[in-house]
Write a protein that holds these residues in place. Structure first.
Motif, PDB file in Angstrom:
ATOM      1  N   SER A  26      -6.211  -0.812  -1.138  1.00 46.23           N
ATOM      2  CA  SER A  26      -6.634   0.552  -0.815  1.00 46.23           C
ATOM      3  C   SER A  26      -8.141   0.665  -0.882  1.00 46.23           C
ATOM      4  O   SER A  26      -8.759   1.317  -0.059  1.00 46.23           O
TER       5      SER A  26
ATOM      6  N   GLY B 176     -20.162   4.235   3.992  1.00 46.40           N
ATOM      7  CA  GLY B 176     -20.290   5.418   4.826  1.00 46.40           C
ATOM      8  C   GLY B 176     -21.582   5.402   5.612  1.00 46.40           C
ATOM      9  O   GLY B 176     -21.597   5.678   6.816  1.00 46.40           O
ATOM     10  N   ILE B 177     -22.669   5.014   4.926  1.00 49.77           N
ATOM     11  CA  ILE B 177     -23.960   4.968   5.620  1.00 49.77           C
ATOM     12  C   ILE B 177     -23.918   3.918   6.730  1.00 49.77           C
ATOM     13  O   ILE B 177     -24.387   4.151   7.845  1.00 49.77           O
TER      14      ILE B 177
ATOM     15  N   LEU C 239     -18.087   3.400  -6.066  1.00 50.69           N
ATOM     16  CA  LEU C 239     -18.840   4.528  -5.509  1.00 50.69           C
ATOM     17  C   LEU C 239     -20.060   4.034  -4.754  1.00 50.69           C
ATOM     18  O   LEU C 239     -20.355   4.497  -3.647  1.00 50.69           O
TER      19      LEU C 239
ATOM     20  N   SER D  25     -10.447  -0.918   1.998  1.00 49.34           N
ATOM     21  CA  SER D  25     -10.585  -0.172   3.247  1.00 49.34           C
ATOM     22  C   SER D  25     -11.717   0.837   3.170  1.00 49.34           C
ATOM     23  O   SER D  25     -12.150   1.353   4.186  1.00 49.34           O
ATOM     24  N   LEU D  26     -12.162   1.143   1.956  1.00 55.50           N
ATOM     25  CA  LEU D  26     -13.242   2.108   1.804  1.00 55.50           C
ATOM     26  C   LEU D  26     -14.593   1.425   1.607  1.00 55.50           C
ATOM     27  O   LEU D  26     -15.605   2.080   1.491  1.00 55.50           O
ATOM     28  N   LEU D  27     -14.584   0.106   1.561  1.00 50.73           N
ATOM     29  CA  LEU D  27     -15.844  -0.625   1.403  1.00 50.73           C
ATOM     30  C   LEU D  27     -16.508  -0.787   2.763  1.00 50.73           C
ATOM     31  O   LEU D  27     -15.867  -0.656   3.799  1.00 50.73           O
TER      32      LEU D  27
ATOM     33  N   VAL E 209       0.824  -1.206   0.000  1.00 46.34           N
ATOM     34  CA  VAL E 209       0.000   0.000   0.000  1.00 46.34           C
ATOM     35  C   VAL E 209       0.859   1.257   0.000  1.00 46.34           C
ATOM     36  O   VAL E 209       0.627   2.191  -0.757  1.00 46.34           O
TER      37      VAL E 209
ATOM     38  N   ALA F 234      -7.018   5.883   3.014  1.00 43.55           N
ATOM     39  CA  ALA F 234      -6.865   4.429   2.929  1.00 43.55           C
ATOM     40  C   ALA F 234      -5.456   4.016   3.345  1.00 43.55           C
ATOM     41  O   ALA F 234      -5.268   3.044   4.092  1.00 43.55           O
ATOM     42  N   THR F 235      -4.449   4.771   2.881  1.00 38.86           N
ATOM     43  CA  THR F 235      -3.064   4.426   3.217  1.00 38.86           C
ATOM     44  C   THR F 235      -2.827   4.563   4.713  1.00 38.86           C
ATOM     45  O   THR F 235      -2.282   3.664   5.365  1.00 38.86           O
TER      46      THR F 235
ATOM     47  N   THR G 191     -11.932   5.920   7.654  1.00 34.42           N
ATOM     48  CA  THR G 191     -11.850   5.682   6.215  1.00 34.42           C
ATOM     49  C   THR G 191     -13.185   5.823   5.532  1.00 34.42           C
ATOM     50  O   THR G 191     -13.201   6.076   4.337  1.00 34.42           O
ATOM     51  N   LYS G 192     -14.273   5.608   6.237  1.00 30.67           N
ATOM     52  CA  LYS G 192     -15.539   5.568   5.501  1.00 30.67           C
ATOM     53  C   LYS G 192     -16.367   6.823   5.693  1.00 30.67           C
ATOM     54  O   LYS G 192     -16.656   7.532   4.731  1.00 30.67           O
ATOM     55  N   ALA G 193     -16.721   7.123   6.937  1.00 27.94           N
ATOM     56  CA  ALA G 193     -17.664   8.227   7.138  1.00 27.94           C
ATOM     57  C   ALA G 193     -17.072   9.546   6.668  1.00 27.94           C
ATOM     58  O   ALA G 193     -17.706  10.288   5.915  1.00 27.94           O
TER      59      ALA G 193
ATOM     60  N   TRP H 113     -10.315  15.225  -3.737  1.00 28.57           N
ATOM     61  CA  TRP H 113     -11.028  14.133  -3.088  1.00 28.57           C
ATOM     62  C   TRP H 113     -10.286  12.814  -3.268  1.00 28.57           C
ATOM     63  O   TRP H 113     -10.152  12.032  -2.321  1.00 28.57           O
TER      64      TRP H 113
ATOM     65  N   ASN I 204     -14.521  10.222   4.651  1.00 33.48           N
ATOM     66  CA  ASN I 204     -14.224  10.350   3.230  1.00 33.48           C
ATOM     67  C   ASN I 204     -15.496  10.530   2.421  1.00 33.48           C
ATOM     68  O   ASN I 204     -15.525  11.301   1.458  1.00 33.48           O
ATOM     69  N   LEU I 205     -16.553   9.844   2.841  1.00 25.75           N
ATOM     70  CA  LEU I 205     -17.830  10.046   2.159  1.00 25.75           C
ATOM     71  C   LEU I 205     -18.334  11.463   2.414  1.00 25.75           C
ATOM     72  O   LEU I 205     -18.852  12.119   1.499  1.00 25.75           O
TER      73      LEU I 205
ATOM     74  N   PHE J 197     -22.300  13.103   7.599  1.00 29.19           N
ATOM     75  CA  PHE J 197     -21.301  12.034   7.679  1.00 29.19           C
ATOM     76  C   PHE J 197     -20.077  12.456   8.485  1.00 29.19           C
ATOM     77  O   PHE J 197     -19.484  11.650   9.194  1.00 29.19           O
TER      78      PHE J 197
ATOM     79  N   SER K 195     -18.933   2.369  -1.539  1.00 29.98           N
ATOM     80  CA  SER K 195     -18.352   3.267  -0.532  1.00 29.98           C
ATOM     81  C   SER K 195     -19.417   4.162   0.068  1.00 29.98           C
ATOM     82  O   SER K 195     -19.332   4.503   1.249  1.00 29.98           O
ATOM     83  N   VAL K 196     -20.442   4.521  -0.724  1.00 25.67           N
ATOM     84  CA  VAL K 196     -21.562   5.248  -0.121  1.00 25.67           C
ATOM     85  C   VAL K 196     -22.251   4.353   0.902  1.00 25.67           C
ATOM     86  O   VAL K 196     -22.547   4.773   2.030  1.00 25.67           O
TER      87      VAL K 196
END
Lengths: 346, 182, 98, 114
Positions: free
Chosen positions: B127, B91-92, B84, B130-132, A220, C78-79, C39-41, C70, C43-44, C17, B87-88
């Motif tokens: 990478s 986030g939810i 996308l 980690s966003l899923l 990474v 993520a990194t 990483t999720k909330a 973005w 960034n969204l 978020f 990842s949305v």
């Protein structure tokens, strides 16, 4: 709109004071470093609110990219140095006199709104608690003096009209660059000399030892470096280019490129060879020497020392800024690596 | 826990490394595009643009060479859409768990066996995952990746395999016949 | 007008978020779960803010710049999340005290 | 419109100040580092919102620099701890429990937090 901005400023100021105070009062060095990184972020936003985007850019590059890495690695080196003395149990860290961990944002914000909070922390951070009240008195007095000074100062336009009147001879379209590289070039030369001195000072302290660390395994980090390095280079040069007509310039560009170099040396995609010491010396001194040489040329061929003929001003400023960017970036990386390369002594 | 233990069915394909001049050229094209975005297309004529492009080319040569992989641009919209969308959702998902009064978390570590070859595909995979929703890459040892999941009871591996399949298609590594749904 | 409405809705959604990310940061029980919030909330949230600002941008170059920002934040998030997780996995949660 | 953007920026600033609780409390250094990373994201949001609200396109450049260099501190953090791994590091055995660490692993580890 103005009320919202005022509220934003008040919150920002409270945050700045609170973070600064906790940073100084923290006995945990790692926490202090993270608080300092946060302080840099808030400070960049504060510069934005003071309508100084040039300084905000520099603070963003230095605060986000360089100081954090520098302090974290310094912390690791300190530990490495202290490691041999690990056996003899030293005295326990001094108690935190100002406040124990409040852990409460409301208290944090309330304390921070106290006008002298930052000064209180500054004047008595690691001292015993008995000095507290005199320190509060002193900082309260200082705060009063400061407010009195601010209240009586007249808010004139400063030198802005004078700069605006002479923009057409400066060779550039951005007032700050015109001041830095034409009207007050002397100051900038001295700043470059100071950067050079800092680098030389670090080199004079000794050879750099290899950091007792290795890059994080896994794909990474190299992948991120592959993405970020080219973007950082283009952004750095873009800031250099933007300096002639918009916020930006040699210091900002040098800081971004220096941070990219620090990222390179941290991620270490493969063992980077030490650069040729002779080339490195030329690069580190290029900015100051180029500036001085062109300034001297101005003394003999042009109007005076450190002034440029009007029609040559733009290209000369570009050349000087490019040299300065190179020197600043290299010096920042050299400061991060710390100490001269082993090949210097060979 | 999901059964994600699979034999690594397709071993990594060793491909020739791309020659240096080609990598530098591609990087310089990308740098020119980036410069046009940042400074405007008209500024491409400025000497500083050439400096930026030349420096980027040089810096890419200093980085270690990756393997040459053929991109399959037709797979890109699908991957982007999938990314996308998930990842949305991610986030939810995290936001819902954070505001829920009882914190519905069942954190766990799960192993996952990666089939993608090392190099850009794997980097992209690690990478992106980690966003899923609910997954975080912790460590990679050989083919075995340790994941941290927010909810060990849900089927995290299915999403990952879908992502892996799409990335494999992007890089033209797909061994499955096109259109087969996993 | 429609652009302004779109901006308002998207920016407000982004703020939700960000707030949820901060809430997760404070409420989640350990480093790994907090990294999910990172990483999720957030960034969204930033993605929605960027998307909301796009109708206000004055040209395609600015829109591309916003997208670039973005993407950079996504890559950084993520990194950093992966590296903090890996370091916590191998070296424990706490600073070595020496 | 601009009022909304400024208010939104102020809201993000407040989330940063609340997030400071995590920096102060820790407990681990990883917690503090990830919070700093989170602040970077919020800071980029603040700068973008302010840039559009105050009509200062230069702030987008500031946000770009922030986004670009946000990862440097985290890399330094990992490098800082990238020492040879201590013996007993859980590597191949996969504990499913919440705490992956052997409780006896490196007993000198103590939080410095108070």
């Amino acid at each position: 709109m103005n009320a919202a901005l005022l509220a934003f400023d008040v919150v920002l100021l409270a945050g700045l004071l609170g973070v600064a105070w906790r940073c100084l009062a923290s006995t945990d060095l790692f926490r202090a470093v993270v608080l300092f990184i946060t302080f840099g972020l808030l400070l960049a936003i504060a510069w934005v609110r003071l309508e100084a985007p040039d300084i905000a850019l520099a603070e963003a590059a230095i605060g986000a990219g360089i100081t954090g890495a520098l302090l974290l690695v310094t912390l690791e080196r300190l530990k490495h140095i202290m490691n041999p003395h690990r056996g003899d149990a030293g005295p326990s860290p001094p108690p935190d006199p100002v406040a124990s961990d409040t852990g409460n944002a409301d208290a944090e914000a309330r304390d921070a709104r106290d006008p002298g909070a930052g000064n209180v922390a500054l004047s008595c951070a690691p001292t015993p608690a008995r000095g507290r009240w005199s320190a509060v008195a002193v900082s309260g007095g200082l705060a009063l003096l400061l407010m009195a000074t601010l209240a009586t100062q007249d808010h004139g336009p400063g030198l802005q009209p004078a700069v605006a009147a002479h923009m057409d001879v400066s060779g550039v379209d951005h007032g700050i660059t015109a001041v830095l590289l034409n009207f007050r070039a002397w100051d900038t030369l001295l700043e470059l000399a100071m950067v050079l001195l800092a680098g030389l000072g670090a080199w004079s302290l000794g050879r750099h030892d290899a950091l007792p660390a290795r890059p994080a395994p896994g794909p990474v980090l190299p992948g991120a470096v592959r993405l970020l390095l080219p973007v950082a280079i283009v952004t750095g040069v873009y800031l250099l280019w933007a300096g002639s007509h918009a916020p930006g310039g040699a210091f900002q560009a040098g800081a971004v490129l220096g941070a990219a170099g620090i990222l390179m040396s941290l991620a270490r995609p493969h063992s980077l060879p030490d650069p040729d010491p002779r080339l490195l010396r030329i690069g580190v001194t290029a900015g100051a020497l180029l500036f001085l040489a062109l300034g001297l040329w101005g003394l003999f061929a042009g109007p005076a020392l450190l002034t440029w003929p009007r029609n040559l001003a733009y290209p000369l400023i570009l050349i000087i800024e490019t040299g300065a960017t190179l020197s600043i970036a290299l010096t920042l990386v050299a400061l991060f690596v710390g100490g001269r390369s082993p090949r210097e002594d060979a | 826990m999901n059964d994600t233990r699979q034999s690594s069915s397709n071993p990594p394909v060793r491909r020739a490394r791309r020659p240096g001049w080609l990598r530098a050229l591609l990087a310089m094209l990308a740098a020119a595009a980036l410069w046009a975005v940042l400074a405007g297309g008209a500024a491409l004529a400025h000497p500083f643009a050439w400096l930026a492009i030349a420096l980027t080319g040089g810096a890419v040569l200093a980085l270690p060479a990756g393997r040459a992989l053929r991109l399959n641009p037709t797979a890109l919209p699908g991957l982007l859409g999938f990314f996308l969308r998930t990842s949305v959702l991610g986030g939810i998902d995290v936001a819902w768990r954070a505001v829920h009064p009882r914190l519905p978390l069942a954190p766990a570590f799960e192993p996952y066996y990666v089939r993608l070859p090392h190099g850009p595909p794997l980097t992209l995979f690690m990478s992106m995952l980690s966003l899923l929703p609910g997954t975080l890459a912790v460590r990679l040892e050989g083919r075995r990746m340790t994941l941290h999941v927010l909810d060990g009871r849900s089927d995290n591996a299915a999403t990952l395999m879908e992502l892996e399949r799409r990335i494999a298609r992007l890089y033209g590594l797909d061994s499955d016949p096109p259109g087969s749904a996993r | 007008m429609i652009a302004d409405l779109l901006t308002a809705v998207l920016v407000l959604a982004g703020l939700v978020f960000f707030a949820a990310g901060t809430l997760g940061l404070l409420r989640f029980p350990d480093v790994y779960t907090r990294l999910h919030a990172l990483t999720k909330a957030d960034n969204l949230g930033l993605g929605l803010v960027v998307l909301g600002l796009m109708p206000q941008a004055d040209g395609p170059a600015m829109i591309l710049k916003l997208v670039l920002i973005w993407v950079l934040v996504l890559a950084a998030g993520a990194t950093a999340a992966h590296m903090v997780a890996q370091r916590t996995w191998t070296h424990g949660e706490f600073e070595r005290r020496e | 419109m601009n009022l909304l953007l400024v208010t939104a920026a102020g809201f993000l600033l407040l989330t940063i100040l609340f997030g400071l609780i995590r920096v102060l409390r820790g407990p681990g250094s990883g917690d503090r580092m990830l919070t700093a990373q989170l602040f970077g994201t919020s800071g980029v949001g603040i700068l973008l919102l302010l840039g559009f609200a105050l009509d200062q396109p230069a702030l987008v450049d500031v946000a770009l620099v922030f986004a670009l260099l946000a990862v440097v501190a985290a890399v330094a953090f990992v490098r800082q701890h990238g020492l040879p791994e201590p013996a007993g590091t859980p590597m191949h055995e996969n504990p499913v429990e919440e705490d992956p660490h052997d409780p006896g692993h490196n007993p000198t580890e103590k939080t410095h937090d108070r």
